[in-house]
Design an enzyme around this catalytic site. Structure first.
Site, PDB file in Angstrom:
ATOM      1  N   SER A  10       0.844  -1.192   0.000  1.00  0.00           N
ATOM      2  CA  SER A  10       0.000   0.000   0.000  1.00  0.00           C
ATOM      3  C   SER A  10       0.883   1.246   0.000  1.00  0.00           C
ATOM      4  O   SER A  10       1.838   1.332   0.784  1.00  0.00           O
ATOM      5  CB  SER A  10      -0.912   0.021   1.226  1.00  0.00           C
ATOM      6  N   ASN A  14      -0.008   4.112   1.005  1.00  0.00           N
ATOM      7  CA  ASN A  14      -0.554   5.093   1.942  1.00  0.00           C
ATOM      8  C   ASN A  14      -0.126   4.890   3.396  1.00  0.00           C
ATOM      9  O   ASN A  14      -0.620   5.560   4.289  1.00  0.00           O
ATOM     10  CB  ASN A  14      -2.090   5.067   1.859  1.00  0.00           C
TER      11      ASN A  14
END
Length: 457
Positions: A274, A276
């Site tokens: 990911s 993020n």
């Protein structure tokens, strides 16, 4: 006499409800109907409303009666097609609000349930389990395992929940989801918003028991080497594990997830891709990945398992990797006998097809159609590097059966949807499966396995 007085009382009561009381003195009842004031005329609009209501009820009754005469497959097809009428409504809502409503609807059973069996050509065996079809739902949609039964009921071959973190966390500040509808894309920077493994474990435990009771009569015959469906029923359940943003020991987070959730999972995923969560993608480095996988595998293998053994362990990687990165990941996967790879997560790049859109300036991971070519190229490269020895799940930009077929020809054994499902809704699932079957038959393949990696030979 008493009967006429009763009628007069009823008429007067109706009159008082329809007309506001005035300052006129109270009326006195008598036995003569001549002294009873006439009822007010019903407004014309009220008559239209009654006619419309009556017509609607009549249509519903007639439709129900007709539906009872058609076969189940036809009626099921109607239900899925009808969901297209609802999709425009979600487009007017904030993306995250629409997402939550969709999950809530699936959790409450307010979505159609697929009653039609999958075509035999779509069935395949992976990790000792029988998948009725290779089309799954990627992690990120049902982050907290709220709607497993409803989502599996839509006709997915498998559903992956998560990512789940050990400790509950809110994720990044809102707004954090942005649509690019013209491009069929989405940008998100959610940051592993999760209710935590304790809450998810309770949900999965309750759902596991319920599904197991409902499907106990249709379990696989004793001695059958390939188990039909998952631990608890026909659908396969994957659990995607993540790390907390503030955690200083990533391996400990993933180990905790394994210890708590693996008993409910048909397969586990280590999400290290990911964009993020700060520092997460650094775990894709050769040494870091090797150390991490060893610790997670050890945690899984030290647990007590029955005849079925431990769940397969997969790693989800990013599309933003260099050739050297891919070679390192492939080497670790082969050396440690990782059970599978998911290719890929969202990208931090902005392809030309979206670069001119002002929304593309938002930070976060891009998913949807613009990701298709990039993720498919990475998929093909990884298939070649692993020599087809490791099952790969193709994810990124699939919006049609032909897209799914291209992923399979590039090396994917299974495929996953996410963004296209958000735009297309439940009706997309049977369409993709039907088109995929047509692609296989057109090229003369009799099964999914025959087509896997066809473009790499």
């Amino acid at each position: 006499m008493k009967q006429r007085v009763g009628f007069a009382l009823i008429r007067e009561s109706l009159y008082r409800k329809l007309i506001k009381p005035s300052s006129a003195p109270p009326r006195h009842y008598c036995t003569s109907s001549a002294n009873v004031p006439p009822l007010p005329k019903v407004p014309h609009s009220s008559k239209k409303g009654r006619l419309l209501t009556g017509a609607t009820i009549g249509l519903l009754i007639a439709g129900g009666a007709y539906a009872s005469t058609v076969d189940e497959a036809t009626f099921c097809g109607w239900l899925f097609s009808a969901t297209k009428l609802v999709n425009p409504f979600f487009a007017f809502l904030d993306p995250e609000v629409a997402h939550k409503l969709a999950v809530s609807a699936a959790a409450r059973g307010w979505v159609p349930r697929e009653k039609r069996p999958d075509l035999p050509i779509l069935g395949l065996d992976v990790w000792g389990r029988r998948f009725s079809n290779p089309v799954g739902l990627a992690a990120g949609f049902d982050k907290n395992a709220e709607a497993v039964e409803g989502l599996l009921g839509l006709g997915f071959g498998f559903v992956e929940v998560g990512s789940v973190t050990p400790i509950p966390q809110d994720g990044n500040p809102k707004p954090r989801m942005f649509r690019l509808p013209n491009e069929g894309a989405l940008i998100n920077r959610c940051g592993f918003n999760s209710e935590g493994i304790v809450v998810v474990a309770k949900r999965l435990g309750a759902q596991h028991g319920k599904r197991k009771l409902e499907t106990s009569s249709t379990s696989s015959p004793a001695g059958d080497e390939v188990k039909h469906g998952g631990k608890a029923g026909p659908g396969i359940l994957g659990v995607n594990l993540g790390k907390n943003k503030t955690s200083e020991d990533a391996a400990a987070d993933y180990v905790q997830g394994v210890h708590t959730l693996s008993q409910y999972a048909d397969y586990l995923v280590i999400n290290i891709s990911s964009p993020n969560t700060p520092g997460l993608r650094q775990l894709q480095g050769r040494k870091q990945l090797k150390d991490l996988v060893k610790k997670v595998q050890a945690a899984r293998d030290e647990m007590q398992w029955g005849e079925e053994g431990p769940p397969p362990l997969l790693v989800k990687i990013a599309p933003d990797l260099s050739k050297q990165d891919l070679e390192d990941i492939a080497a670790v996967a082969l050396a440690l006998r990782v059970d599978g790879l998911i290719i890929s997560n969202t990208t931090i790049q902005r392809p030309d097809s979206v670069s001119q859109n002002p929304v593309a300036q938002e930070t976060g991971g891009l998913s949807g159609k613009p990701l298709f070519n990039m993720s498919t190229n990475i998929l093909k490269e990884m298939y070649l590097l692993t020599k087809g020895r490791i099952p790969l799940i193709g994810c990124g930009g699939i919006s049609s059966g032909e897209d799914a077929y291209r992923k399979i020809r590039a090396g994917a054994t299974l495929v996953q949807l996410y963004t296209a499902f958000g735009y297309g809704g439940p009706a997309l699932i049977p369409n993709i499966k039907a088109e995929l079957a047509q692609c296989l038959e057109k090229d003369g393949y009799k099964s999914i396995h025959e087509a896997v990696g066809a473009d790499c030979r």
